[in-house]
Structures are given as C-alpha cells and as structure tokens.
Design an enzyme around this catalytic site. Sequence first.
Site, mmCIF file in Angstrom:
data_model
loop_
_atom_site.group_PDB
_atom_site.id
_atom_site.type_symbol
_atom_site.label_atom_id
_atom_site.label_comp_id
_atom_site.label_asym_id
_atom_site.label_seq_id
_atom_site.Cartn_x
_atom_site.Cartn_y
_atom_site.Cartn_z
ATOM 1 N N LYS A 228 10.283 -3.513 6.432
ATOM 2 C CA LYS A 228 10.405 -2.978 5.188
ATOM 3 C C LYS A 228 10.106 -3.914 4.095
ATOM 4 C CE LYS A 228 13.138 1.165 5.746
ATOM 5 N NZ LYS A 228 14.551 1.863 5.374
ATOM 6 N N ARG B 197 8.858 -4.415 -0.616
ATOM 7 C CA ARG B 197 8.721 -3.738 -1.937
ATOM 8 C C ARG B 197 7.495 -2.759 -1.873
ATOM 9 N NH1 ARG B 197 8.316 -8.484 -5.903
ATOM 10 N NH2 ARG B 197 10.068 -9.344 -4.554
ATOM 11 N N TYR B 198 6.670 -2.931 -1.184
ATOM 12 C CA TYR B 198 5.448 -2.289 -1.099
ATOM 13 C C TYR B 198 5.230 -1.080 -0.039
ATOM 14 C CZ TYR B 198 4.251 -5.751 -4.578
ATOM 15 O OH TYR B 198 4.128 -6.472 -5.685
ATOM 16 N N GLU C 8 6.333 0.280 4.168
ATOM 17 C CA GLU C 8 7.336 0.176 5.576
ATOM 18 C C GLU C 8 6.131 -0.157 6.643
ATOM 19 O OE1 GLU C 8 10.957 3.254 4.635
ATOM 20 O OE2 GLU C 8 9.242 3.608 6.228
ATOM 21 N N LYS D 217 1.195 0.942 8.945
ATOM 22 C CA LYS D 217 1.670 0.537 7.538
ATOM 23 C C LYS D 217 1.495 1.725 6.654
ATOM 24 C CE LYS D 217 1.242 -3.204 4.156
ATOM 25 N NZ LYS D 217 0.700 -4.219 3.693
ATOM 26 N N ASP E 202 -3.225 -13.525 -1.088
ATOM 27 C CA ASP E 202 -1.741 -13.730 -1.072
ATOM 28 C C ASP E 202 -1.657 -14.120 0.465
ATOM 29 O OD1 ASP E 202 0.734 -12.759 -1.705
ATOM 30 O OD2 ASP E 202 0.607 -10.995 -1.005
#
Length: 504
Positions: free
Chosen positions: A211, A213-214, A216, A230, A331
């Site tokens: 899990k 913040r964006y 699961e 996802k 990222d």
Amino acid sequence: MALPVLLLLLALPSRSVQDEELKLNECVCEGMSCGNGDRCQGQQCFASLSINDGAKVYQKGCFQVYEQGKMTCKTPPSPDQAVECCQGYLCNMNITAKLPSSKGQTLQGEAAGYSMETLIIVILAPVVVLVIFSVVAVLIIRRIQKNHMERLNSRDAEYGTIEGLIASNVGDSTLADLLDHSCTSGSGSGLPFLVQRTVARQITLVECVGKGRYGEVWRGQWQGENVAVKIFSSRDEKSWFRETELYNTVLLRHENILGFIASDMTSRNSSTQLWLITHYHEMGSLYDYLQLTTLDTVSCLRIVLSIASGLAHLHIEIFGTQGKPAISHRDLKSKNILVKKNGQCCIADLGLAVMHSQSTNQLDVGNNPRVGTKRYMAPEVLDETIQADCFDSYKRVDIWAFGLVLWEVARRMVSNGIVEDYKPPFYDLVPNDPSFEDMRKVVCVDQQRPNIPNRWFSDPTLTSLAKLMKECWYQNPSARLTALRIKKTLTKIDNSLDKLKADC
C-alpha cells in the site's frame, strides 16, 4: 395717538381666530348620538374609536363648542380610546381613529400565533426537502450505476461474439501465449485493448501485497497464473492514464522493464477502480529485498547491471517500425524497482515518465500534478534550475537517482565479512519524510552526498562502484554519466570479475 393704533393692531388677529372658531362645519355623523341623521354641524369634526366591553365602537360627529373639541382633540390616545379631529366640510368622512396600544397588543398576539405556524413550517420544510433530495439522489446514483454495469456487460457480450478476436479463446491461452502473440502481431507494447479488458474481468484478487499514498498492489490470479494488480487511488488517475498510454503506444518489452499485461477501468463494490495489471514478482521491491538480504559480489553486480540495462533501454530512442521514443523515468528509487527470481531487477512505475522523439522533436511531459520522491531529487530539481524544455535534463535527473540506488545496493554487499545495515539515502542528514526544503539545504546549499564507508576501498568491486556513483552525483548535471556509459562500465566490472574467477 400711537397707543390706540397698537391696541387696534393687537385686536385684529384675535377677532380673526374667533371668527374661525365660530365658523360652523358640516360633518359626517355616525353613532348613537346622531339620531336619525347622518350629518351634523359644529365647530370641529371628529372620528373616535373606543373599547366597550371588549368590543370596538366607532363614532363620527361634531363638537358644538370649540373649546370642548380643542381639549378632546389634543388629548393623546389611550389604550381604550382615541379621537382624530379636523375642520372642514365633511372632513371626517375619510379619517379613522387608531388605538396604538390596543392595536400593538392585537398585532403582537396575531404575530405570536403566526410566528408559531411559521416556525413549524421553517423547521419542517428543510427537513422534508432534504429527505426528498436524498431519496432522489440515491435513486439517481443507483440508476447510473445500473446503466454503467449494463453497458459494461453488453460490451463484454459484444466482445465475446466478434469473430476473429483473440478474446474469443482467451480461456485456452496462457499469459505467455498472449504476450508472445502481441509481440509478433502488433506493436509489442501489450495485449490488444479487447483482450486486456477480457483478462481484467477474469482476474481474482487474492491478497494485498503493498500500500502507498497513490494506491494498492494486489496479487491476483488469472487462469491459475499469478499477476500483479496495481489499483490506483482516484487522486492518482493521471498516473494510471500515463502508464496505460505509454505501455499501449510504446515498445517497452525488455527483461529489465516491468512486463505489462493489461489496463482496465472496472467497477467493484459500487465504485470505479483503475487497474494496471503486470507480471508478478514475489520477491517484492528492491527496497524490501535489501532490508532482509545481504549480497555477495555476483548478486550485487547482477542487480545494479540489470537496473542500468533497464534505464539505458528507457533512455535510448529506437527507430523503425518496432521503435520507441526516448523515455525518462523521473521517479527512479528502490521502491520502484522489483527483484526477479533470477536475481535481476526490473524498473516499474512509469506514471511520471517523459517521452521525446527526435523525428518530431516533441517533448511529451504529460499532465500529471504528482512530483517525484523528494529524497531522490537531483539538485537542479530542488533549486528549480532544471531546463524543463530539454529532454536531456530529465535523463540526468534519472542518473542522479540511479547513483543513490547504487549506493543502497552497495551497502548490502559483504566484503571481508563486513556489511552495513540497509539505510535510505541521506538517512543521517534528513528526517524519515523529508520536506522539499530539508533536501534542498542538504543537497544544494551544503552539497552533501551519501557517506562512502572506508571498508569499500579494500574491495576492488566496491571501489569501482564508489567511483561510479560519485560520477552520477556531480552538481553540474551535464557532467554526469549517461545510462549507456554506466551499463558499459558495470559490464566491464562484471567481466573482469568473471576473468578473475577463471584465472583462479
């Protein structure tokens, strides 16, 4: 002579007033004192109102004596009696006496009664309206959801009946069969859209394996095979759209890039979910793997070389019908790198990726408000000096982040029986969740870099890796190595290790 004249002048107004007072006026007469007539004559006309045994009594008439009328007319109204006076022909026809006090009490009583009714209406009306609105809203929402599901079901039925589509025999295929077919018959970027939807609808979610913040990440099963699902949160819809767009339009099939299977917008538990379905790697992320596992020289080089290979594949532009634009990840971090069973890694999470094509010279940054991970941000991103219109700038940001990942991996390599615990970059300089300003001070102002342990310099492999990561951390972005150069250097280190083993 002057005195008689003065007396004469003073007497004149008095006679004028007296003449006025003695003048008779015809007035309207109503009430008990009028007898049978409706007119009377007097020096003043009046209209009166009085309360007699609780009843209102209205009268109109005239005062025969001026002084009597004058005294009565100048008397202020009382709660039970009021008089209005006038002089002139039938002047009291259209005037009505008023009882301010009595009227005020009456109006207050009426107002009190009316206010109670109004209060009840004011309280009940909004409640009734709210209840009606809620019921209507629930009915509308249910209707919309029902229509949505009917459309989805009808589309699935249509897809299943169209001849010639792979979707018609998906049940007899494996994921490998489908993906092999997509590579030979299409762009090689993923399954056809209709097959993607069919696969997505046949997946069973088994367990949640992560899990953030964006969203699961779940382990799912399709036809007995494990897949990773996802599920994006609604606030990260742009990342789902970006990855879906990128995987479906670009040739990204590479052993060190996470394998894409399908993408779908599905309805579960009366809510819309955004799914991205990929290959499942049970070893988890590199971040989790390094916390539990120490590395020997071979496994360390296998990990970093595979990451460099995946990054080089992203950065390079391939021309031709099976080509791809150059891509910057934006990222890159250990949490976005997965460990495969063979010890290699693959790069995941392309939600912030930037694309560039030399043929069109267009830079596609996407439309995602999300930013990268602050701990891994390059100096030019932190101090906002990055050339946002230059694609090479984004590739150099990836190289900075790769250097930090390389440092994380190297710390877990055992040499002479010594190894460091896993720590994230700058663990000793910033808090667990550093702010933009925290990182800017450390990286830009103080120009600090992750610490290189002394024991590394007694091991030839770690010494080479330390030199390599330092060349990824130059403050000047243009001085940093390219991904292809890093890949070649790591390949050379790996080959020298193999040669050393062969000589032994």
